[in-house]
Every structure is written in structure tokens, then in C-alpha cells.
Design a protein around this motif. Structure first.
Motif, mmCIF file in Angstrom:
data_model
loop_
_atom_site.group_PDB
_atom_site.id
_atom_site.type_symbol
_atom_site.label_atom_id
_atom_site.label_comp_id
_atom_site.label_asym_id
_atom_site.label_seq_id
_atom_site.Cartn_x
_atom_site.Cartn_y
_atom_site.Cartn_z
ATOM 1 N N UNK A 230 0.865 -1.180 0.000
ATOM 2 C CA UNK A 230 0.000 0.000 0.000
ATOM 3 C C UNK A 230 0.905 1.235 0.000
ATOM 4 N N UNK A 231 0.417 2.371 -0.563
ATOM 5 C CA UNK A 231 -0.880 2.525 -1.210
ATOM 6 C C UNK A 231 -0.908 1.885 -2.597
ATOM 7 N N UNK A 269 3.058 3.666 11.589
ATOM 8 C CA UNK A 269 2.033 2.863 10.924
ATOM 9 C C UNK A 269 2.427 2.479 9.501
ATOM 10 N N UNK A 270 3.425 3.170 8.954
ATOM 11 C CA UNK A 270 3.730 2.988 7.539
ATOM 12 C C UNK A 270 5.215 2.692 7.299
ATOM 13 N N UNK A 271 5.871 2.080 8.267
ATOM 14 C CA UNK A 271 7.320 1.905 8.183
ATOM 15 C C UNK A 271 7.753 0.912 7.114
ATOM 16 N N UNK A 272 6.898 -0.074 6.801
ATOM 17 C CA UNK A 272 7.221 -1.030 5.741
ATOM 18 C C UNK A 272 5.926 -1.512 5.112
ATOM 19 N N UNK A 273 6.061 -2.390 4.102
ATOM 20 C CA UNK A 273 4.870 -2.852 3.373
ATOM 21 C C UNK A 273 3.886 -3.564 4.288
ATOM 22 N N UNK A 274 4.412 -4.369 5.210
ATOM 23 C CA UNK A 274 3.526 -5.094 6.122
ATOM 24 C C UNK A 274 2.730 -4.134 6.979
ATOM 25 N N UNK A 277 0.137 -2.247 4.846
ATOM 26 C CA UNK A 277 -1.015 -3.098 4.511
ATOM 27 C C UNK A 277 -1.920 -3.272 5.717
ATOM 28 N N UNK A 278 -1.331 -3.423 6.886
ATOM 29 C CA UNK A 278 -2.119 -3.567 8.111
ATOM 30 C C UNK A 278 -2.918 -2.287 8.422
ATOM 31 N N UNK A 282 -6.271 3.804 7.150
ATOM 32 C CA UNK A 282 -5.824 5.157 7.481
ATOM 33 C C UNK A 282 -4.949 5.733 6.379
ATOM 34 N N UNK A 283 -4.106 4.889 5.757
ATOM 35 C CA UNK A 283 -3.252 5.382 4.685
ATOM 36 C C UNK A 283 -4.074 5.792 3.472
ATOM 37 N N UNK A 284 -5.058 4.991 3.107
ATOM 38 C CA UNK A 284 -5.906 5.347 1.973
ATOM 39 C C UNK A 284 -6.673 6.645 2.236
ATOM 40 N N UNK A 285 -7.056 6.870 3.481
ATOM 41 C CA UNK A 285 -7.746 8.119 3.816
ATOM 42 C C UNK A 285 -6.837 9.321 3.588
ATOM 43 N N UNK A 286 -5.564 9.193 3.945
ATOM 44 C CA UNK A 286 -4.598 10.268 3.705
ATOM 45 C C UNK A 286 -4.450 10.525 2.210
#
Length: 760
Positions: A230-231, A269-274, A277-278, A282-286
Motif C-alpha cells: 500500500x498505497x 504505521x507505515x514503516x514497511x509494506x507489512x 497493509x495492516x 488510514x493510509x488510503x484516507x490520507x
């Protein structure tokens, strides 16, 4: 397809009963490649001329209709003469059934015309529990779990908006026929190919098998997201939709910089792909907060400047007028509207050569030999599309040398890891040798050129600029190896407005119009979950390479074959081009623009996919339903008439199906000859009896791991077996046998020496 058609002189007899199916499309592909295709089945003598740009018209383009239906019993003597005179005979389910009833089954056909290659394309094949079953695009997709992988968990299963069974089946079927013709050059014998659309779609499940095998659970449907990174999703803008795709940490950092939010990189929350994805919600909202504040064009421009793989999601009408599609020749404008052109490019190597080829090599696989025994392929590919081409060539018997960087090809390091690489790597790289070379090193570049000098095929899906920079472009390699067939598979091709642009499957699906056709009309455009752009691109490249090998037998010269994910994907949408200018929303869920009834209908337990495409099927369904009033209604005898009363027909079918169990509905339909099926889940298919009977999932022992289930061969040859013989190779396993200075190429214990980010 273009000047100097590579299959000129090839004689093809097409015996088909339907105007639009994988068999008739196979005939169309052969005609586009320059073959002389004569149609002499029931579909060759329609009762009325097909309207311009309709699917039936498209499928018949470039062919020569015979005056009569040669599958009729009184035409046997004439038919036998045509069979003997043809290089290839294409059959569908109905025409093969007619011939078999007259005693002309596969064994008899081969005996009558021993040099002819027979290609029989059917929904489910000629063996297994589902052999001979009637099928349609809808029901084959349902039976093969394509519908079960698309969309969202809370929505009903939905078909791919393009005919993946028919299109994929046609491409692989023609590829198989060309491989058989290549083998005939040595043996003088033809053979019978039992090609099933069902097998094609099982072969397309390679990206879904690992999750099921590793967890034992049915993977969730996730819409336009990606299960491992993600994203990666569709996002709303001020005026439409766009796709954003990132694969690795470097690409995520590029994305964060592009949207001027570098702090995302350090967010826990976004340090790596895992982690991403978890925390995808929240990432998609950003991401969507950012995209909604801009137009699609503005967002795509900003992200593209930052090196992010992205693109708009246009409607099909805009795709057909897109400058790149027309520049590539995939879409050809005519006074009647756009029609499909080429989806492959062939450039013969200049000059002349000795027509004698290299000496036949001893097969590294031993035992039974496939139709490409003696062919050597050097593969420099990564991820899915390119390695799939090499895998299919390998299972056909070619010796495929996979050249990897010292750290290994990128998919070795993806999730679902096991000895030797990820599960996906093991699926995509069976029947290959492995050697390691660093293309940034002059000595390794020389090694690769020497390795290729003795090859028949060079195959790559790296960026053309990367290859040319390292002296591995088609001009350089073909100049020193004039018999070489150079297969270049790229995202968008080497020229045109998008030429040389990096690509990922979902972005290509969007730009080609596939997403505009897939999903329910009230929902957003939807990707086909099985990475269909990658898969169709691979199938078209495989076909092109085999065309090159066959043409070389005649001319003594090799050629450059250029295939692209985009060209193949745009080609796959042509069934709906005729309505692209008159319909605002092309997505129809499981309905169809030309057939009714065609949908999933409720029963007392689970829905049933059911479709009617001919008048005979309609009358049979009306009889099965006990609705003589519908059968007698002359207004419903034509497809157009049924479409005008779609609501009435669907209400009648639903009233009938909802009072019965699904099995009873399917049985009644099949007895009547009407395609019907309960949409299968992925576990249903992987563990299913038809899959087992057709050996579409096979178990091989992987060193240091043990038994592993892999995707089998979608090809069934009567004389030269095609199947998975060997598991994926350990990194650099064959260096000593293939390279002069093998010890210099392994690097420092296999440590990465550069980023593997140059995949097109």
C-alpha cells in the motif's frame, strides 16, 4: 496485422458454430497474423449479415467464408479434402460434437489428416467430469473462480468486464497450434490439441494460489487494493478517479515526497509494506484527502513527476480516441467507428542467413519431450508477465535460461517466503535453469551476450533503455545473432506518448479501459483481480515468440517481436467498442449488453450464474422453466427482442430459480443445453475434480521444502506432452554449466548490488 504478415501462406480451416467464442477468436488472430483462414462451420453461413463492429462481425473479420457448413453429415468427403489440405483446423465445442457423432473424433481426425494440427477450443475440455459441458464466458468465469476473486467481500461475485476466458483461450490456443507446427517441421506430423477455457483461467490464478496454500483459507476480495503493499488503490479526485500503485519502500518514499508529506515515511504505521497493509484504511484516507483536492490530471501530473506509477481511469470512449492507442495501431479509426488493429509488432532481422538452424540440443529435462525440444531461451525478466512467458515456453520443452542479478530476481524476496524464494517465484519459474549476472558489470554483459549468441530466443520485460544501455537491445543482439527471435514485453511499448513508461498491472488495466467495463454500474471502476493485463500481455508475447520461430523456419531469419501489456489489454476490450459512444456507464455487473438472460439468479441456497446467447438456448431454457408462453412469444426469439424486455425475462427466471436449490437449477439447465454454474470459490476450484482431472494444479517436490502445489499446464497435446516437469531453480544453480567465469557472478554471499526497479 501489418505489412509482411508473418504467417502468410498458412492454411487454416475454421469449423465453428458460434460467431464469438474462443475458437472463432483464434481464427481471427490467425487471420490477423496473415494466415489464409476459411470458415466452414455453421457460423460461416449466418442467416443475416452481422452489423458492423458487432462481436460476430469482429470475429469474422479477415476470414473467407465457405459456401456451406462442412460439419454437415453430407459434406464428409469434401471435409476430408479440406482437412488434409489445411495446416491448422480450428474446432469449437459444437462443431467437434457434430463431427464426433459422425465418427470423426480426435483419433480419427488425426488419422485422416496426419500432418494437420487440430485445435479444439471448448469451455471445459474433452476430459474430466465437466467434459463437453455447455459454457459461456459468464459460466466459465464462475466455474474457475474468476468471479470469486473480483470486487469486495460485501458485494456479490462479479465477472471480469472483458471476456478473459475467450480472449485468453484464443491466445493460448493459437500459441499451442504454432508450437505444434514448429514441431511438425522436424517430425512431419501434426497432432490434436484439447484446449479448454477453464484451464486457461486456472492458469491465471497464479497470484492467488500462494495465499490459499499458505493459510488454508479462502483469500478475501479487496477491490482495487493489493494484498501485500500500500498505497495501491483507486482514489477519487475532483473530477473522476485515478490509480496509484507502489510496490516497495523506495516507491513509497517517492510517493510521500511527491505529495509533500515526507513525514509519512517515519510514521510507525507505515514503516514497511507489512505495516502499510495492516493500516491501509488510514493510509488510503490520507491519499484520498490529497487526491480529492485536485483534478485527476493535476494529481497524475504531480505523482508522475515524482516517479510514482499512477494513471487516470478513463472511460472506454476516451481510450479509443487516445493518441497512444491509435499511434500503436491497436485502435484503428474507420468511417464506421474504431476497429481493432494489431496487438503485436514484428520487425524481421535485415539481410539473409543460412536457413539451417543450430544442432538440436539434448533436453535438460530428460524423458518425454515437448514440442519446443531443442529451443534455447535466454530470459531476462522480473515479476509476473515476462517470467510467465518463459515458464510456458519451458513447459513446452524449451531450455529456458533465467538470468538473474546476484541478489536474485525481485519476486524471490516477496512474501510467502520458502526455500529458494517466494511462493509466487516458484509458480512463475518452473522448468528453468538459473544463472546470475550483474548487468552493471562489463564482464557480465559480455557473458550474457555470449550466452545469447547460442540461443534461439531472447526474452525480456526490462525497460528498453536499460537493455540498450547495456548493449542488449534488439539491434545489438540481432546484428550478431541474425537467427535470434528477440521478444520484448513492455508495459506500453517502445514508442508513442506512453512509450518506455514504467507500468504495473492495475495502471494498465485502468488506461486500457478494462476497469471501466468491470464491476457494478453503481460502484467505482474495478480491476480484474487476477492481474489480467500482465497475463494477457504474457499470452500475446508467447504467441509472438512462437510466430517468430515458425517464420524463421521459412525465411532463415529471426525477428524482433514487441508485445505490450497495454496493447493486449486494449485489444481485449473490443467486444464493447460498438457501444462506447452511446452508453454513459459501461459496467454491467454480471449482465451483458447483447445477451439476456445473463446474470446470477437467486435460488433457495446460493446464486446460480446462468446465460443464454442463442435462440436455441432461449427456447431450451423456456422449456426447462415450463414457460411455453415465453417460448411462443415471437418478440423474444431474437437477442434484441429479449434485451428490450430484460426486466420481464429476469423476473421470470428469478421466479423459477428462487423456488429450487441451486443444484437442481444447474442440472435442469445443463440437461437442456443451457450454460449454468454455481460460482465457485478459490478452494472449490483448487480442490475440484475438474482441476484434478485436467492436472491444472500439480504437486512437485521442492528441495529443502518438500511437496508444493503449483499451477499446471493449460496445454493438452496428443503426441508431444506439455507439462510442468521441474521446480523453480535455486539462485545461480546452473552457473558452472552455463558461464565461463561463474564464480565472479555470485557477489558477496548474494547481497544486493543494485535496486531491481527497472521492470516495465
Amino acid at each position: 496485422m501489418q505489412a509482411g504478415s508473418p504467417l502468410a501462406g498458412l492454411r487454416v480451416l475454421e469449423l465453428t458454430a458460434r460467431g464469438w467464442c474462443s475458437a472463432s477468436l483464434a481464427g481471427r488472430v490467425l487471420a490477423d497474423l496473415g494466415a489464409n483462414v476459411v470458415t466452414a462451420g455453421a457460423a460461416a453461413v449466418p442467416s443475416a449479415a452481422a452489423p458492423a463492429r458487432s462481436p460476430a462481425w469482429l470475429a469474422s473479420s479477415g476470414k473467407h467464408p465457405h459456401a456451406s457448413d462442412l460439419t454437415r453429415p453430407d459434406a464428409r468427403d469434401v471435409l476430408t479434402g479440406h482437412l488434409v489440405a489445411s495446416d491448422v483446423v480450428v474446432l469449437d465445442r459444437e462443431s467437434y460434437a457434430v463431427l464426433a457423432r459422425e465418427g470423426l473424433d480426435d483419433d480419427v481426425l488425426v488419422a485422416l489428416a496426419p500432418r494437420t494440427v487440430f485445435l479444439c477450443l471448448t469451455p471445459f475440455g474433452l476430459t474430466g467430469p465437466l467434459q463437453g459441458r455447455p459454457g459461456s464466458e459468464l459460466t466459465v468465469q464462475a466455474a474457475a473462480a474468476i468471479m470469486a476473486t473480483n470486487g469486495y467481500t460485501d458485494d456479490p461475485p462479479v465477472r471480469a468486464g472483458v471476456p478473459v476466458a475467450a480472449m485468453g483461450g484464443a491466445l493460448l490456443g493459437v500459441a499451442g497450434a504454432l508450437a505444434a507446427l514448429h514441431e511438425r517441421e522436424a517430425s512431419g506430423l501434426g497432432q490434436f490439441l484439447d484446449q479448454a477455457e477453464y484451464d486457461t483461467l486456472i492458469a491465471f490464478l497464479g497470484t492467488w494460489l500462494p495465499a490459499y496454500e499458505m493459510t488454508g483459507e479462502n483469500p478475501s476480495r479487496i477491490g482495487n487494493r493489493h494484498a501485500l503493499t500500500a498505497p495501491w488503490n483507486s482514489y477519487r479526485s475532483r473530477d473522476g478517479w485515478l490509480i496509484v500503485c507502489t510496490v516497495n519502500q523506495a516507491q513509497f518514499e517517492d510517493f510521500a515526497r511527491a505529495i509533500d508529506m515526507p513525514e509519512l515515511v517515519d510514521d510507525h504505521r507505515y514503516l514497511d509494506s507489512t505495516a502499510r497493509t495492516r493500516n491501509v484504511e488510514s493510509l488510503d484516507a490520507v491519499v484520498e484527502e490529497w487526491t480529492r483536492s485536485r483534478t485527476t490530471a493535476e494529481a497524475v501530473a504531480i505523482l508522475s513527476r515524482g516517479g510514482v506509477v499512477c494513471g487516470p481511469i478513463p472511460v472506454l470512449r476516451d481510450v479509443l480516441s487516445d493518441e497512444h492507442a491509435r499511434h500503436r495501431g491497436t485502435v484503428v479509426p474507420t468511417p464506421h467507428g474504431p476497429v481493432s488493429g494489431r496487438f503485436l509488432r514484428f520487425t524481421p532481422t535485415p539481410g539473409t542467413t543460412d536457413t539451417a538452424g543450430p544442432a538440436t540440443r539434448t533436453s535438460v529435462h530428460g524423458g518425454d519431450l515437448g514440442p519446443l525440444h531443442g529451443i534455447r531461451v535466454v530470459e531476462v525478466c522480473a515479476f509476473t508477465a515476462g517470467p510467465l512467458v518463459g515458464r510456458l515456453l519451458g513447459m513446452m520443452g524449451a531450455e529456458v535460461v533465467k538470468v538473474e542479478p546476484p541478489a536474485g530476481e525481485a519476486t524471490r524476496h516477496m512474501p510467502w517466503r520458502m526455500p529458494g524464494g517466494s511462493y509466487l517465484y516458484h509458480i512463475n519459474n518452473t522448468d528453468k535453469l538459473s544463472c546470475t549476472l550483474d548487468m552493471n558489470e562489463d564482464r557480465d554483459q559480455r557473458e550474457l551476450r555470449e550466452l545469447t549468441a547460442d540461443a534461439d530466443v531472447f526474452l525480456s520485460n526490462l525497460l528498453p533503455t536499460t537493455l540498450e544501455r547495456n548493449g542488449l537491445g534488439s539491434a545489438e543482439l540481432c546484428a550478431t545473432s541474425p537467427r535470434l527471435v528477440y521478444g520484448a514485453l513492455t508495459g506500453f511499448g517502445s514508442d508513442g506518448p506512453y512509450g518506455g513508461r514504467k507500468a504495473l498491472d492495475t495502471v494498465v488495466q485502468a488506461l486500457a479501459g478494462i476497469m471501466d467495463l468491470t464491476g457494478f454500474p453503481e460502484r467505482e471502476p474495478l480491476k480484474v483481480a487476477v492481474s489480467i493485463a500482465d497475463l494477457l500481455g504474457a499470452c500475446s508475447c508467447l504467441l509472438g515468440v512462437l510466430v517468430g520461430l515458425l517464420a524463421r523456419e521459412r525465411t532463415g531469419r529471426g525477428m524482433t517481436v514487441e508485445a505490450s501489456l497495454y496493447d493486449a489489454s486494449v485489444w481485449s476490450t473490443q467486444e464493447d467498442w460498438w457501444r462506447s459512444e452511446s452508453t454513459a456507464v459501461l459496467r454491467m455487473g454480471n449482465r451483458h449488453a447483447q445477451h439476456c438472460p445473463h446474470d446470477c439468479f437467486p435460488t433457495r441456497d446460493v446464486p446460480v450464474a446462468l446465460s443464454v446467447e442463442t435462440e436455441a438456448e432461449w427456447l431450451a431454457l423456456a422449456g426447462a422453466m415450463g414457460r411455453s408462453d415465453l417460448a411462443a412469444d415471437l418478440a423474444l426469439t431474437t437477442a434484441d427482442g429479449r434485451l428490450r424486455q430484460r426486466d420481464r425475462i429476469e423476473e421470470a427466471v428469478s421466479a423459477w430459480t428462487s423456488t429450487q436449490d441451486a443444484d437442481a437449477v444447474v442440472t435442469a439447465c445443463l440437461v437442456a443445453g443451457v450454460p449454468a454454474c454455481v460460482p465457485a470459490s478459490l478452494p472449490d476450484v483448487i480442490e475440484g475434480a475438474q482441476t484434478a482431472a485436467r492436472e491444472m494444479v500439480v504437486t512437485l517436490d521442492v528441495p529443502d521444502h518438500g511437496p508444493m502445489r503449483l499451477i499446471g499446464s493449460p496445454f493438452r497435446f496428443s503426441r508431444t506432452p506439455v507439462r510442468v516437469r521441474r521446480t523453480a531453480p535455486r539462485l545461480g544453480r546452473d552457473n558452472d554449466d552455463l558461464l565461463r567465469t561463474a564464480t565472479t557472478t555470485l557477489g558477496d554471499q548474494g547481497a544486493p548490488t543494485h535496486r531491481p526497479d527497472n521492470k516495465e
